[in-house]
Write a protein that holds these residues in place. Structure first.
Motif, PDB file in Angstrom:
ATOM      1  N   VAL C  22      34.605  39.849  43.075  1.00  0.00           N
ATOM      2  CA  VAL C  22      34.795  38.959  44.155  1.00  0.00           C
ATOM      3  C   VAL C  22      34.318  39.282  45.342  1.00  0.00           C
ATOM      4  N   HIS C  40      35.908  31.740  49.740  1.00  0.00           N
ATOM      5  CA  HIS C  40      35.547  32.238  48.491  1.00  0.00           C
ATOM      6  C   HIS C  40      36.687  32.545  47.487  1.00  0.00           C
ATOM      7  N   PHE C  44      37.228  31.167  43.813  1.00  0.00           N
ATOM      8  CA  PHE C  44      37.677  32.188  42.463  1.00  0.00           C
ATOM      9  C   PHE C  44      38.882  31.152  42.059  1.00  0.00           C
ATOM     10  N   THR C  73      31.793  26.219  38.859  1.00  0.00           N
ATOM     11  CA  THR C  73      32.187  27.213  39.767  1.00  0.00           C
ATOM     12  C   THR C  73      30.992  27.338  40.824  1.00  0.00           C
ATOM     13  N   SER C 199      29.240  32.872  43.587  1.00  0.00           N
ATOM     14  CA  SER C 199      30.457  32.066  42.944  1.00  0.00           C
ATOM     15  C   SER C 199      30.646  32.074  41.503  1.00  0.00           C
ATOM     16  N   ALA C 202      32.404  35.293  41.235  1.00  0.00           N
ATOM     17  CA  ALA C 202      33.827  34.824  41.185  1.00  0.00           C
ATOM     18  C   ALA C 202      34.485  34.325  40.182  1.00  0.00           C
ATOM     19  N   ALA C 206      37.423  35.216  37.855  1.00  0.00           N
ATOM     20  CA  ALA C 206      38.433  34.449  37.893  1.00  0.00           C
ATOM     21  C   ALA C 206      39.186  34.068  36.244  1.00  0.00           C
ATOM     22  N   GLY C 221      44.189  32.361  45.045  1.00  0.00           N
ATOM     23  CA  GLY C 221      43.180  32.995  45.536  1.00  0.00           C
ATOM     24  C   GLY C 221      43.098  33.750  46.947  1.00  0.00           C
TER      25      GLY C 221
END
Lengths: 259, 353, 296
Positions: C22, C40, C44, C73, C199, C202, C206, C221
Motif C-alpha cells: 500500500v 488510497h 484499498f 480497483t 491501485s 493496493a 487488500a 482502509g
C-alpha cells in the motif's frame, strides 16, 4: 560604524549533488557602493544571492555582514540584520493588495506580541500607525499611490518590479540585493530604473548589490563589477576594467552582442 | 470604521441580544440545541480556517483538539459526588479524583491543553515538512481518541462521562462565540494576520521579508487548536456527556466542508456557512429515515445516504466552486449597502419604465 | 519463548509486506503530484469488497474473482485521478488535498451506504488457511504467501521503473514535472499509469489482507492508509524501495512492540505516528530519501 566591507563572502562554494553551481566566490561590497554581479545564464549568480540571503547554506566558505558571520542563518534572520532582496521571477504576495504587500514587510520590526496586537493595546496601535505611515510614504515614493488598494498581481509588470523593491525597502535594509531588476523592461524603462536605483540608494542610505543582464544598466551605475562564468569568478573591477578583460569578452560580452 | 458602520454594528449586536432573549424564552429545546451547535461549529470552523485558510497550512486535527477541551470540561466540572457513579468500572485516578474546577477555568484549561498538544505535534512537523501536517494531525486525532478510550481511570474509557453540569447555556455559548469571532477578526486584521496571509501566499517571499516561518505557523496552529479546545468544552457541557466516539476524525470533515463552502480565508463566509452546514446536516437527517410516498417506499432512503450527499457536496464545491461563497473576501457594511442600493436602483429603474 | 518470537516475526513480516504494497501507491503519487492521496486507503478497502462480491455474489472462482477485483480497483484508481485530481492540476495545493479527502470520505460513505456499515466475513479459501508446522509453530500458509507475492510484485515494479521506457518517463515526471512535459512526455498518461499501478498493488494487498484478517468493513482502509503513508515517509518519500523498507519497519515494529509490551496493545495504532514524529525530528528525508531542495 563598523570598519571594512558591509558584505564579504570568503570563498563560498555551493554544490548540488555533483554540480558545482558556485565555486570559491569571494566578494566584497563596501558601504555606499553599487556593485554588480554579472555573467551568462547559469553562471551561478542567483545561487550566490541565495547563499547570501540564507536560502541555501554554502557547502563551504563564510559570509560576513558588517563583520559578523551570517553563514547558515535563516533568510528571515538575515533580513532582520538588514539585507533585503528582490527575486528574479517576482515573488509578490499576488492576491494581496499593494499596500498590504508593503505593510507585511514592516512586520519584522514589530515589537508587540500577538495578544497585545489582537487586543489593540496602545503600544500596538502606535506601531501599526507608524507602519502604515512608513508604507504609505514608500508607496508614494515609488509612484504606486493610485494602485494602493489594487491586488498586486493586477499591476503591470514594470510596476510589480517596483513594488517588489518598495517591499524590500520596507524591511529597513542597509544592503539591498536586486536580482535582475531590469528583466523584461524596455530601454526607456531601464534608463529610468538606473536613475531610480541611484535615487533610492542616496535617499535611504543604501548599499546595492545587483545581478543584471542589461549591460548598459550595469556599466552605467556600478562602481564595481564581478563576472561569474560556470561558477567561477573570471574578472572583477570597474566597468572599464571588466569591459576590456579578454576573458570576459570571450565568455560573455562577445557572445551576448552587448545586449 | 465609519461612524455609520459603528452604529450598524451596535444595532446588529443588539439584535443578536434580543434574538437570544426571545430564543431562550420561546424556542423548543431541539431548535435551541441546533442553534447552539451552529455557534459551536462557528468557533471550530473559524479556528480551523485560521490555520488552513489564512495561514495556508493543512491541519485535520480539529476533532482531536476538540476532544481534549471536551474531556477537560467533562472531567473537571463533574461534581465529585457523581463521580463514583460514572467511574464504576475503575475509580477515578486519585490525583484528579478530588479536583473540581469552575466551568470557566476548566474551559480555559481545555483550550490551553489543546494548544499544548498542538505544539507537540506542530513543532517537528512545521519546522521541517509542513505538507505532512495533514497526516500527522489526522493521526493525532485518532490517537487522542484511542488514548481517551484506554485511559479508564481518567476518562472512564469507552463508557464516556455522563451528567456533566450543563453550565453552557445559550448565553454562555453565544457569549464565547462572540468573543472568539471578535478576537479572531482582530488577530487576522492585525500585523500578525497579514504575516499569516503572506506565508499562505508565498513562503519564500514571506521569509525573505523577515517573517519567521516556524514561529508564525506554530502560533497560528496553536491559536486554532486553543479555540477548538474551547469549542470542545462548550460542546461537552451542552450535551452533558462526552464519549470517545463523538470525536472520530471524520468530524473534522464537517468543519472542512464549512470552511470550503464559506471560503478559505473569509471570516464572514465561515460564519454564514457554519449555520448553513450545521442546520443542513440536521435537516438532512430525513435522508437516513426510510421514506414512503403514497405507500410506495423509496429504497434509496436509508442510513448513510446523508453522509453520501454530504461528501458529494464537498466534492462539488471543491471541484466547481473552489472559492466557496465568499472566496477570501469579507462581508462588510459597504458591501451590503452596495447590494441594497443596486437593488433599489434596479427597482426604481423598473418603475420609471 | 523463541517459538512465540518466531510466530510474531512471521506475523510482522506479513503485516509489513501488506503495508509495503500500500505504501508504494502513496510514495509514487506523492513523488509525482506532491499529493497525499487520502483516498488510497479507501481504494484499498474497495479492493477487498470487489473481491468479496466477486466470490459471494457473482460466484466466481476465487482466482478469477481476484483478477477481476484487481482490475476493478485499478480502474477505480484511474477514474478517481481523472475526475477529482486532474481538474485541479493548476489549483492551489490545498484544493487538491481537500479533493483527496472528499474522495476518501465519499468512498467510505458510499461503502457504508451500499455495503452497510456492518463488518463482513471475507470468504474462506481453504488453500490459504492451511497451516504448516515450522519449528513447533503452526503457521498459516497465507503468512508465507503474502511476502512472496509482495516480493514478486516489487521485482516486476522495479524492473518496469528502472529498465523500461515507461519507467524512465515516470522517473522523469517525478523528478521534474514541468521539464518532463516540455520534453514531450505525456504527463497526464504517466499520472494515470501511476494511479493504475498504485491501485493494483493496493488491491493485491487488500485481497491478501482480507484472507489474512478475514473481516472487512467500510472504515478498514483508514488506519492502514494513514500508517502506510507514514511508512512511505519513513522509507523516504518518492522512493519505492524506501516505501517497502518503511512498510516492513512499521509492520514488524508494531507487532514486535506489542509482543514485548502486551499492556500497550490499546496504543498499537499510535506507534506509526510516534515513528513519524521521530523520523521528522532526526531524519526528515527518510531512510532512503534524498534531500529535496526547493527551487527559488
Amino acid at each position: 560604524m563598523t570598519q571594512g566591507p558591509i558584505l564579504e563572502t570568503k570563498s563560498i562554494t555551493m554544490r548540488f549533488g555533483g554540480v558545482v553551481a558556485v565555486n570559491n566566490l569571494s566578494i566584497e561590497v563596501n558601504k555606499g557602493e553599487i556593485v554588480a554581479l554579472i555573467g551568462p545564464n547559469g553562471a551561478g549568480k542567483t545561487t550566490a544571492f541565495n547563499m547570501i540571503t540564507g536560502v541555501y547554506t554554502p557547502t563551504s566558505g563564510k559570509i560576513y555582514y558588517e563583520g559578523q558571520d551570517i553563514t547558515g542563518l535563516r533568510p528571515d534572520q538575515i533580513t532582520e540584520k538588514g539585507i533585503a532582496r528582490t527575486f528574479q521571477n517576482i515573488r509578490l504576495f499576488k492576491k494581496l493588495t499593494v499596500f498590504d504587500n508593503v505593510l507585511i514587510a514592516c512586520h519584522l520590526r514589530l515589537k508587540s506580541n500577538f495578544l497585545t496586537a489582537a487586543l489593540r493595546f496602545r503600544q500596538y496601535r502606535r506601531e501599526e500607525q507608524r507602519m502604515r505611515e512608513q508604507s504609505l510614504e514608500l508607496i508614494k515614493k515609488f509612484g504606486l499611490e493610485k494602485y494602493k488598494d489594487d491586488i498586486a498581481s493586477s499591476l503591470p509588470y514594470g510596476l510589480q518590479r517596483r513594488l517588489e523593491i518598495a517591499r524590500a525597502l520596507a524591511t529597513q535594509p542597509k544592503l539591498l540585493l536586486l536580482d535582475e531588476p531590469a528583466a523584461g523592461m524596455n530601454p526607456k524603462e531601464t534608463e529610468e530604473l538606473s536613475a531610480f536605483i541611484r535615487e533610492i540608494k542616496d535617499e535611504y542610505n543604501l548599499t546595492v548589490f545587483l545581478i543584471e543582464h542589461h549591460m548598459d544598466l550595469v556599466m552605467e551605475i556600478s562602481d564595481r563589477i564581478y563576472v561569474l562564468d560556470f561558477g567561477e569568478t573570471i574578472a572583477k573591477g570597474t566597468a572599464e576594467d571588466v569591459q576590456n578583460d579578454p576573458r570576459v569578452i570571450e565568455a560573455y560580452l562577445g557572445v551576448d552582442d552587448n545586449a | 470604521m465609519k461612524k455609520q458602520d459603528k452604529i450598524l454594528t451596535v444595532i446588529l449586536l443588539a439584535a443578536l441580544f434580543i434574538f437570544l432573549i426571545i430564543a431562550n424564552l420561546f424556542l423548543d429545546a431541539y431548535i435551541k440545541r441546533v442553534l447552539n451547535l451552529c455557534a459551536i461549529y462557528t468557533i471550530l470552523a473559524l479556528s480551523m480556517n485560521l490555520i488552513n485558510g489564512f495561514t495556508g497550512l493543512f491541519s485535520l486535527g480539529h476533532a482531536g483538539f476538540m476532544a481534549i477541551g471536551a474531556y477537560c470540561v467533562g472531567i473537571f466540572t463533574l461534581p465529585i459526588s457523581v463521580r463514583p457513579a460514572n467511574f464504576y468500572i475503575e475509580p477515578m485516578h486519585p490525583a484528579i479524583a478530588n479536583v473540581e474546577l469552575p466551568f470557566f477555568v476548566a474551559l480555559l484549561l481545555g483550550g490551553v491543553l489543546a494548544a499544548f498538544f498542538a505544539f507537540l505535534i506542530g513543532a517537528p512537523v512545521l519546522r521541517l515538512r509542513d505538507d505532512y501536517l495533514a497526516i500527522a494531525t489526522l493521526g493525532f486525532s485518532e490517537i487522542i481518541r484511542i488514548v481517551l478510550t484506554n485511559m479508564q481511570s481518567i476518562t472512564n474509557g469507552p463508557l464516556g462521562i455522563k451528567n456533566i453540569p450543563t453550565t453552557a447555556n445559550m448565553w454562555w455559548i453565544y457569549g464565547v462565540t462572540l468573543v472568539t469571532v471578535i478576537f479572531l477578526v482582530l488577530l487576522i486584521s492585525s500585523s500578525y494576520g497579514r504575516a499569516f496571509k503572506a506565508i499562505r501566499e508565498d513562503e519564500i517571499a514571506a521569509q525573505a521579508m523577515g517573517i519567521n516561518l516556524f514561529r508564525h505557523k506554530i502560533l497560528s496552529f496553536m491559536i486554532g487548536a486553543f479555540f477548538a479546545g474551547i469549542a470542545g468544552g462548550l460542546y461537552a457541557s451542552m450535551l452533558s456527556t462526552v464519549d470517545p466516539k463523538n470525536f472520530i476524525f471524520t468530524l473534522t470533515y464537517n468543519f472542512l466542508l464549512i470552511i470550503v463552502l464559506g471560503g478559505m480565508g473569509s471570516v464572514s463566509g465561515t460564519i454564514i456557512s457554519a449555520y448553513i452546514v450545521t442546520a443542513g446536516l440536521e435537516i438532512m437527517r430525513f435522508f437516513d429515515e426510510p421514506l414512503s410516498i403514497f405507500g410506495v417506499s423509496i429504497p434509496l432512503f436509508r442510513p448513510g445516504l446523508r453522509m453520501v450527499i454530504f461528501s458529494i457536496c464537498l466534492m462539488i464545491i471543491v471541484l466547481f466552486f473552489r472559492n466557496g461563497l465568499m472566496g477570501n473576501k469579507e462581508l462588510n457594511w459597504d458591501m451590503l449597502r452596495g447590494l441594497f442600493s443596486k437593488r433599489s436602483k434596479r427597482i426604481k429603474g423598473g418603475e420609471a419604465r | 519463548m523463541s517459538s512465540s518470537f518466531l510466530q510474531h516475526l512471521v506475523n510482522g513480516i506479513s503485516l509489513g509486506s501488506l503495508y509495503a504494497l500500500v505504501a508504494i501507491g502513496y510514495t509514487m503519487v506523492y513523488g509525482i503530484l506532491r499529493l497525499i492521496n487520502f483516498a488510497h486507503g479507501d481504494i484499498f478497502m474497495m479492493g477487498t469488497y470487489f473481491a468479496f462480491f466477486g466470490i459471494m455474489t457473482f460466484h466466481l472462482p476465487w482466482p478469477l474473482a481476484f483478477i477481476v477485483a484487481i482490475i476493478a480497483t485499478a480502474l477505480l484508481g484511474m477514474l478517481i485521478e481523472r475526475a477529482a485530481y486532474k481538474p485541479l492540476r493548476d489549483a492551489p495545493k490545498n484544493s487538491l488535498l481537500i479533493s483527496a479527502i472528499g474522495v476518501s470520505f465519499l468512498l467510505e460513505n458510499l461503502a457504508i451506504y451500499v455495503f452497510s456499515g456492518k463488518p463482513k466475513a471475507f470468504p474462506n479459501i481453504p488453500l490459504f488457511a492451511d497451516t504448516l508446522g515450522v519449528a513447533g509453530v503452526k503457521i498459516q500458509f497465507i503468512s508465507f504467501f503474502i511476502p512472496t507475492v509482495t516480493l514478486i510484485f516489487l521485482a516486476i515494479l522495479l524492473y518496469v521503473i528502472n529498465h523500461t521506457k515507461l519507467g524512465m518517463a515516470m522517473r522523469a515526471v517525478s523528478k521534474d514535472y514541468e521539464t518532463a512535459m516540455v520534453m514531450g512526455i505525456d504527463t497526464n498518461r504517466i499520472i494515470s499509469i501511476t494511479f493504475v499501478i498504485g491501485s493494483t498493488l493496493a488491491a493485491v494487498g487488500a485481497i491478501m489482507w482480507g484472507i489474512r484478517y478475514t473481516q472487512i468493513q467500510p472504515m478498514m482502509g483508514v488506519m492502514p492508509g494513514l500508517k502506510c503513508f507514514v511508512a512511505a515517509v519513513v522509507g523516504g518519500i518518492g522512493n519505492i524501495k524506501g516505501a517497502v523498507v518503511g512498510g516492513f519497519i512499521l509492520g514488524l515494529g508494531e507487532v514486535l512492540l506489542i509482543a514485548a509490551l502486551p499492556n500497550m496493545t490499546g496504543y498499537r495504532d499510535a506507534f506509526a505516528f510516534i515513528l513519524l514524529i521521530l523520523i521528522l525530528l532526526f531524519r526528515p528525508t527518510g531512510i532512503l530519501g534524498e534531500k529535496i531542495t526547493e527551487k527559488v
